[in-house]
Design a protein around this motif. Sequence first.
Motif, short mmCIF file in Angstrom:
data_model
loop_
_atom_site.label_atom_id
_atom_site.label_comp_id
_atom_site.label_asym_id
_atom_site.label_seq_id
_atom_site.Cartn_x
_atom_site.Cartn_y
_atom_site.Cartn_z
N GLN A 240 2.78 2.57 2.93
CA GLN A 240 2.19 2.26 4.23
C GLN A 240 2.36 3.41 5.21
OE1 GLN A 240 0.31 -0.65 5.09
NE2 GLN A 240 -0.20 0.86 6.65
N GLU A 241 3.49 4.10 5.14
CA GLU A 241 3.70 5.25 6.02
C GLU A 241 2.73 6.37 5.70
OE1 GLU A 241 8.44 4.95 7.17
OE2 GLU A 241 7.86 5.69 5.18
N ASP A 244 -0.61 5.34 7.11
CA ASP A 244 -0.61 5.52 8.57
C ASP A 244 -0.83 6.98 8.93
OD1 ASP A 244 -0.12 2.82 8.85
OD2 ASP A 244 2.04 3.05 9.17
N ARG A 248 -4.07 8.37 10.94
CA ARG A 248 -3.85 9.04 12.22
C ARG A 248 -4.51 10.41 12.23
NH1 ARG A 248 1.25 9.12 12.21
NH2 ARG A 248 1.79 11.33 12.05
#
Length: 303
Positions: A240-241, A244, A248
Amino acid sequence: MTGHLPVAVALEGYGWHPEAWRHTPNRESVLRGPYWSGLAATAERGLLDFVTFDDGLTPQRRRRPEIDPRWLAGRPDAVLVASRVAPTTAHIGLVPVAGVTHAEPAQVSRSIALLDVISHGRAGWQPRISSTAHEAALFGRRAVASPDELFAAASEFVDAIRGRAVVAALAHNRRVYEFAATSADLVFITPADDDDVRAILNEITEVGGRGLAVYADVFVYTTSPADPRSDAYVFSGSPQELVDLLLRWNSLGINGFRLRPSVNDVDLAWIVDEVVPLLQSAGRFRDAYAEAETLRSRVGVGR
């Protein structure tokens, strides 16, 4: 931004960590076709946009004449690897590195054209410039041209054989951004953080690269040690990081991403099985390939 987020993967040896071979217990030789076909099949199972195959004139990725015993030594020809993989895949794009400084345009043109034919339009290629004396010596040449001369010759080389295949460039500085703006369809960049993303995108625009597809390189490792020498952003975290981070940077203007697995046997599967499903759940990744799609249409660059 919405819609499909392009994600590719860069393949090199047993992985991008210099000692990836230590973390690959069941090592099949990188000099055999089935090894590369297996990696491409995994990437295609994950519906990735394309894979790249690294290459160079030296036996190790260091581009130095000395052999470091900690690094993998021995590299197959990337264009031949892509041609070997092409009949075993049906959708994923294939982008090998091909040297241009000491090669003949006709030779590279035939090889890339053949790859495009047997892959039904899924071919691309990444020109590589050779700037060292020991690389020149391999061809019986003593003199090493200046950077400006090398890039000018590379631009002429690409222009001489420009066909249907997508042309990509790996760029770390303004001079290479200029080369990409005039000679490539797609550029791989290596930002260190959000501010660096903004600065590089502005620099690419300044040199006339507004029409380039810009992909950020990210070094991904999940279990093996990180490689602090990586020119690309080094990521270690949860799926998930990573999602993200990609979303971004995409919102800042990055068109797509090329992930570099630290260890192919571990991190490529992690990307396919852990990261891709999260992108799909977010509505940012395809659920199936489009039929008969060329690489050029997939990355959204004109003829």
